[in-house]
Design a protein around this motif. Structure first.
Motif, short mmCIF file in Angstrom:
data_model
loop_
_atom_site.label_atom_id
_atom_site.label_comp_id
_atom_site.label_asym_id
_atom_site.label_seq_id
_atom_site.Cartn_x
_atom_site.Cartn_y
_atom_site.Cartn_z
N ARG A 294 -7.59 88.64 -19.52
CA ARG A 294 -7.07 87.98 -20.72
C ARG A 294 -6.24 86.76 -20.35
N THR A 295 -5.45 86.89 -19.28
CA THR A 295 -4.60 85.78 -18.86
C THR A 295 -5.43 84.61 -18.36
N SER A 296 -6.50 84.90 -17.63
CA SER A 296 -7.36 83.81 -17.14
C SER A 296 -7.96 83.04 -18.31
N MET A 297 -8.30 83.74 -19.41
CA MET A 297 -8.81 83.05 -20.59
C MET A 297 -7.71 82.24 -21.27
N ALA A 298 -6.50 82.81 -21.33
CA ALA A 298 -5.40 82.12 -21.99
C ALA A 298 -4.99 80.86 -21.23
N LEU A 299 -5.14 80.87 -19.91
CA LEU A 299 -4.74 79.72 -19.07
C LEU A 299 -5.87 78.73 -18.85
N SER A 300 -7.03 78.99 -19.42
CA SER A 300 -8.17 78.11 -19.22
C SER A 300 -7.82 76.67 -19.61
N ARG B 124 -5.56 74.86 -18.12
CA ARG B 124 -4.19 74.54 -17.71
C ARG B 124 -4.08 74.63 -16.19
N SER B 125 -3.09 73.96 -15.66
CA SER B 125 -2.88 73.98 -14.20
C SER B 125 -1.74 74.91 -13.80
N THR B 126 -1.30 75.76 -14.70
CA THR B 126 -0.21 76.68 -14.40
C THR B 126 -0.59 77.60 -13.25
N PRO B 127 0.24 77.70 -12.22
CA PRO B 127 -0.05 78.64 -11.12
C PRO B 127 -0.23 80.05 -11.65
N PHE B 128 -1.22 80.75 -11.10
CA PHE B 128 -1.63 82.05 -11.62
C PHE B 128 -1.71 83.06 -10.48
#
Length: 378
Positions: A101-107, A109-113
């Motif tokens: 879910r987080t990978s989809m939410a950050l799609s 964006r360049s926020t470190p994950f």
């Protein structure tokens, strides 16, 4: 250990992290411990998790902000997560589904994950293929994957992770030997309550699900009826297998008590003569195994997943699904006090090798600093 500092230098705003959790029990305890350590070191922490997770683990009690985000991967849930992650310096997700879910939410964006895998998701048939697709999507999206076992780290690397490392994950909460006067007072009371004053007490704790192997433990109890005195087996936990286990116990009049959910599992464990972990499949850093060794209770466990890596030579290991092997291992321990004491001593040594909460926070902070601090130009 002194952790890498993520305090803001020269007036810069403090690091803001978002921790994303789906509801996994091990992950919840870890996130609470991690949030407490990060907040104490000046890091702003937001925990995105279902309301029931905050009630269970108290993220706000340790200074974190809590944002309700349901477990589901529907567009509304992902959109809520995307808003919650807005402005974060780094996002850290725990578990496969929360990470997806987080990978989809950050799609976009360049926020470190960062992703932590606490356990491997299991399924059969078409769903197993679906989970493998999710795993590859997650590990390829993450900047760093932290696996709680070597097997999980290897799996992430095979799935295409750019950077996969073994995570330092502590058993949250204060740990001390059960030799205090308070514990000495509680143990006879617990044993009396259970009906094990003059007989050995064998304990297992966990959800009553097929993969826990508790039906094998019930089968093993049949062999212990020939012992004198007959040991009492207690199983603390609830779940879908309760009816089946109860019927098996009643049909053969076995010396087994199903206690249901208990809030005093640590007291039950401290009162036991032997702890049993009969799982059929991988247990990633089993909390119960760790608690048994910390409590200085001899452990018999199945040789599955990362259990051998976790306990070393500090437990009797048997094949999973083999009631006779389990029964024989427990019988040997009950009949050999010197062997029990030897396992206890090894358990103390093994537990001393496990990471502390400070070491866990230190490792996570060092990863955060790698991903968020400006790198010098060469």
């Amino acid at each position: 250990m002194t952790p890498v500092s993520s305090h803001a230098p020269h007036g810069r705003s403090p690091l803001r992290t978002v921790q994303v959790l789906g509801g996994n029990a091990a992950g919840g305890a870890h996130v609470r411990s991690l949030a407490a350590g990060l907040v104490a070191r000046g890091v702003r922490v937001t925990v995105c998790a279902p309301e029931e997770a905050d009630r269970a683990y108290g993220f706000t009690e340790v200074g974190a902000e809590h944002v309700h985000v349901p477990r589901s991967s529907d567009p509304g849930s992902v959109a809520a997560l995307r808003v919650a992650c807005s402005g974060a310096d780094l996002v850290h997700a725990h578990g496969l589904h929360a990470s997806f879910r987080t990978s989809m939410a950050l799609s976009g964006r360049s926020t470190p994950f960062v992703v932590t895998w606490h356990d491997r998701a299991h399924a059969e048939g078409p769903r197993a293929h679906f989970l493998r697709v999710l795993e590859r999507r997650v590990v390829r999206a993450a900047d760093v994957v932290l696996g709680t076992t070597s097997a999980l780290v290897d799996r992430a690397r095979r799935g295409g992770a750019r950077d996969a490392r073994l995570a330092a994950v502590s058993l949250p909460g204060p740990r001390s030997a059960p030799a205090s006067q308070d514990a000495e007072r509680r143990t006879p009371k617990v044993r009396a309550e259970l009906g094990a004053v003059d007989r050995p007490l064998i304990i297992a704790v966990g959800s009553l699900e097929r993969h826990r192997g508790l039906d094998v433990l019930v089968d093993a109890a049949h062999a212990w009826q020939r012992l004198d005195p007959v040991p009492l087996v207690v199983i603390a936990g609830e779940g879908p297998l309760h009816g089946e286990l109860r019927r098996a116990v009643e049909a053969r009049d076995l010396p087994v008590r199903l206690l249901g959910r208990r809030e005093d599992a640590s007291d039950l464990l401290a009162a036991a003569d032997v702890a049993v972990l009969p799982s059929r499949r991988e247990e990633a850093r089993s909390t119960f195994a760790q608690e048994a060794l910390h409590a200085r209770v001899p452990l018999v466990a199945t040789r599955v997943g990362s259990v051998p890596e976790l306990v070393g030579d500090a437990a009797e290991l048997v094949p999973h699904g083999n009631a006779r092997a389990l029964a024989d291992a427990v019988t040997r321990l009950l009949e050999d006090p010197e062997h029990r004491e030897s396992l206890v001593r090894r358990g103390v040594r093994q537990a001393a090798t496990w990471p502390t909460e400070d070491q866990t926070v230190a490792q996570v902070l060092s990863v955060y600093d790698e991903l968020t601090q400006p790198r010098p130009l060469i």
